[in-house]
Design a protein around this motif. Structure first.
Motif, PDB file in Angstrom:
ATOM      1  N   PRO A 230       0.851  -1.199   0.000  1.00 55.43           N
ATOM      2  CA  PRO A 230       0.000   0.000   0.000  1.00 55.43           C
ATOM      3  C   PRO A 230       0.885   1.246   0.000  1.00 55.43           C
ATOM      4  O   PRO A 230       2.034   1.193   0.428  1.00 55.43           O
ATOM      5  CB  PRO A 230      -0.793  -0.144   1.292  1.00 55.43           C
ATOM      6  N   PRO A 231       0.357   2.358  -0.472  1.00 55.04           N
ATOM      7  CA  PRO A 231       1.168   3.551  -0.709  1.00 55.04           C
ATOM      8  C   PRO A 231       2.003   3.986   0.488  1.00 55.04           C
ATOM      9  O   PRO A 231       3.110   4.473   0.323  1.00 55.04           O
ATOM     10  CB  PRO A 231       0.125   4.617  -1.039  1.00 55.04           C
ATOM     11  N   TYR A 232       1.470   3.799   1.690  1.00 55.55           N
ATOM     12  CA  TYR A 232       2.166   4.334   2.867  1.00 55.55           C
ATOM     13  C   TYR A 232       3.184   3.353   3.457  1.00 55.55           C
ATOM     14  O   TYR A 232       3.812   3.628   4.472  1.00 55.55           O
ATOM     15  CB  TYR A 232       1.134   4.704   3.945  1.00 55.55           C
ATOM     16  N   ALA A 233       3.355   2.169   2.833  1.00 53.62           N
ATOM     17  CA  ALA A 233       4.276   1.165   3.399  1.00 53.62           C
ATOM     18  C   ALA A 233       5.721   1.641   3.296  1.00 53.62           C
ATOM     19  O   ALA A 233       6.214   1.933   2.207  1.00 53.62           O
ATOM     20  CB  ALA A 233       4.111  -0.174   2.686  1.00 53.62           C
ATOM     21  N   LYS A 234       6.381   1.731   4.444  1.00 56.27           N
ATOM     22  CA  LYS A 234       7.787   2.160   4.456  1.00 56.27           C
ATOM     23  C   LYS A 234       8.668   0.966   4.069  1.00 56.27           C
ATOM     24  O   LYS A 234       8.314  -0.181   4.319  1.00 56.27           O
ATOM     25  CB  LYS A 234       8.181   2.627   5.858  1.00 56.27           C
ATOM     26  N   PRO A 235       9.823   1.255   3.480  1.00 55.90           N
ATOM     27  CA  PRO A 235      10.726   0.149   3.118  1.00 55.90           C
ATOM     28  C   PRO A 235      11.289  -0.519   4.375  1.00 55.90           C
ATOM     29  O   PRO A 235      11.709   0.173   5.301  1.00 55.90           O
ATOM     30  CB  PRO A 235      11.855   0.848   2.351  1.00 55.90           C
ATOM     31  N   ARG A 236      11.207  -1.858   4.411  1.00 56.41           N
ATOM     32  CA  ARG A 236      11.825  -2.609   5.510  1.00 56.41           C
ATOM     33  C   ARG A 236      12.700  -3.686   4.877  1.00 56.41           C
ATOM     34  O   ARG A 236      12.403  -4.167   3.771  1.00 56.41           O
ATOM     35  CB  ARG A 236      10.751  -3.255   6.390  1.00 56.41           C
ATOM     36  N   ALA A 237      13.751  -4.075   5.599  1.00 57.90           N
ATOM     37  CA  ALA A 237      14.730  -5.025   5.031  1.00 57.90           C
ATOM     38  C   ALA A 237      14.029  -6.264   4.469  1.00 57.90           C
ATOM     39  O   ALA A 237      14.348  -6.735   3.391  1.00 57.90           O
ATOM     40  CB  ALA A 237      15.748  -5.427   6.093  1.00 57.90           C
TER      41      ALA A 237
END
Lengths: 382, 382
Positions: A218-225
């Motif tokens: 979704p648009p607001y998903a921050k990048p996570r490893a």
């Protein structure tokens, strides 16, 4: 497969159906991966029925425990469908379900295909003729030049270049494809509202204008490893082959290569000096069976026949990637040869070319494994 | 296989037998290659009978025409055996027939094995554990360093390095092997009296002192272009594997690689940047199936089991090149395991090591494919 950006239909798609809303609600739920969702849909038929199913029925599905059931019960609170849809409409991002005709066919083949894609830009039928170019963020000048040069040459040949928009090899590949006047697709490891790295926001816009930027988040998903290896399955899954340009030991690019192998796609690699750490993963891949690539022809030769013919925007039909290497006359002769036995005399007549010339071209087409000679007098497409 | 330089026997060999004189007379004749000579010997039994055979009998042998018969008739005039023998005695070059025990076994396997070798230096049994290192005369710094480094590491591991004493990769390989304190053999494309290139006369002496310089040509034979591909079959034929370090398109090193393939020997290559002309042949070889080499272990892993056990000068017996990579304890455990089923308890007893340690080492030996586990309690050599 229709384009995603053709006026009215796009507007309609942005006004999503209630089925899409339900898919969105389920696909964005934390704790439910594409495989579990696919099992749930298999069991209950459609997203609405999954959401309406009683707990004990949900619990009977493999991989569904109390946490997932709790998630499904709280779907309305956990996933703000309205705000996602509004954000996408405002930012001109399309929401494409896996049953939509514009959903990439190659990707749909995967057992863990994302149920929903957020697409900024166009996805077109020819993007099925695609090669992923991946590699390390810490590339050498040699690697960057190779990425740019091979992406450029693939783009010139009509092949879409897929990558992950990371620093280093990824960015060079996208840029090379655009410089070659071709198409390129970036697959994000975050949402469209969280472009990473942030200095690639400009690159992202350029890619959307020359192809598409795609995310399953979704648009607001921050990048996570953890999201990048996940994302890599989409990069490999959109592509007939994955080409690794430079990768040290334990590079993420090697994960993409492994996934491509598991997906039964071709894995290719550019060799480098054994003294270069950045080439160690590539050399190792080649040692373990990946095809060594020196020129763009090495790539095109590996791609071979398409699963199904692809209609290009200029109206011709591509059945085999080797067709992209043909010149005008070779194309003309190939077009005159049918899937069924075709007399060579008729090919000569159709092409209106000297017999000698046609026969020479038939040998070229045979060598490129596009046609087969049935006897002295007959040929057919492969 | 005895050493070639052990006092009396060497002096005896320099006083050659009349059979050797006849072989020499035939082998040095213009127009008779090793294959024709081998057919003649098969037909008539020994060199003296070939020389004595009437024309019509000679003519019945495949490949023997009037020119060859004329040569055989004029053998005494065409080949000055006495002067060859005297030259060799003066220059301490041994004349070794293919039926002599010091003739290299690997070479004897070839259908076109040279009937006679001129050997300056020693040939020892361990030279059967050999790798050829070949490449372009016009090497880059990268290629020269790799040749020297890999030859050095092979020499340290106890592998003899074979090459052609040419400028570039060849010379670097010989020098690396000597720097590593190991053995190296040069195969000439000319006679011993015509070292080519002439600036390598010093290198030639050094190689003879650390191994051997070998030629199939009589001492006075000048280097001719056609002799180098001929010579290459001996380089490949003396070696378990041929490693190409750097080779542009159409390099002589690629001919050696092709010959090695035809001889069913391993072909290995060091990759390089696709932008380097000098690496193009190597990258192409790898693309076509040659094993990619990054480190000396990549080479040792490819060599595998010997055709027959080799006795080393320190009295141990090598059955598999992988044994060269073992440390002292691993060697001890391996020596305690027989070709027949051996109880692990007995191995523990023989080695006088803690059981746990022996069992761990057995796993290592199994992984290196030197032994196999027959059941929980028994092991055997492979």
């Amino acid at each position: 497969m229709a384009g995603l950006n053709d006026g009215t239909s796009t507007a309609q798609r942005r006004e999503i159906s209630s089925a899409t809303a339900d898919t969105l609600r389920l696909a964005m739920l934390p704790g439910i991966g594409p495989r579990t969702l696919s099992l749930l849909l298999e069991c209950f038929g459609d997203p609405a029925s999954v959401l309406a199913a009683p707990d004990h029925q949900l619990a009977s599905v493999h991989g569904v425990g109390p946490k997932v059931i709790q998630s499904i019960r709280s779907a309305d609170d956990l996933v703000d469908v309205r705000s996602i849809v509004n954000w996408c409409a405002r930012e001109r991002v399309d929401i494409v379900c896996d049953d939509h005709e514009s959903y990439p066919r190659l990707l749909a083949d995967l057992p863990d295909a994302p149920p929903i894609l957020f697409v900024h830009g166009d996805a077109v039928a020819e993007d099925e003729i695609a090669v992923a170019i991946v590699g390390t963020r810490h590339a050498t000048t040699y690697g960057l030049k190779q990425a740019e040069h091979l992406a450029y040459s693939l783009a010139r040949a009509g092949v879409t270049v897929i990558s992950g928009m990371a620093r280093g090899i990824d960015a060079a590949a996208h840029e090379g494809a655009m410089a070659g006047g071709g198409r390129t697709i970036a697959v994000l490891g975050s949402g469209h509202g969280e472009i990473y790295p942030s200095e690639h926001e400009g690159l992202s816009k350029a890619i959307a204008a020359h192809g598409a930027v795609i995310s399953e988040y979704p648009p607001y998903a921050k990048p996570r490893a953890g999201m990048f290896p996940q994302r890599n399955r989409i990069i490999a899954g959109l592509s007939l082959a994955t080409l690794v340009i430079e990768a040290p030991d334990r590079s993420g690019a090697l994960i993409t290569a492994r996934i491509a192998m598991e997906q039964n796609r071709e894995v290719l690699a550019v060799p480098g000096p054994v003294t270069s750490r950045a080439s160690r993963g590539c050399n190792q891949l080649i040692r373990d069976g990946a095809k060594l690539v020196q020129t763009v022809d090495d790539i095109l030769e590996e791609l071979g026949p398409m699963r199904a013919p692809v209609q290009t925007t200029d109206g011709s039909e591509i059945r085999n990637v080797a067709e992209l290497q043909l010149n005008e006359l070779e194309r003309k002769v190939l077009d005159a040869i049918e899937s069924e036995s075709t007399p060579i005399d008729r090919v000569i007549e159709t092409c209106e070319l000297p017999a000698q010339r046609v026969i020479a071209i038939i040998s070229v087409l045979e060598m490129r494994r596009l046609i087969r000679r049935l006897s002295g007098q007959y040929v057919s497409r492969i």
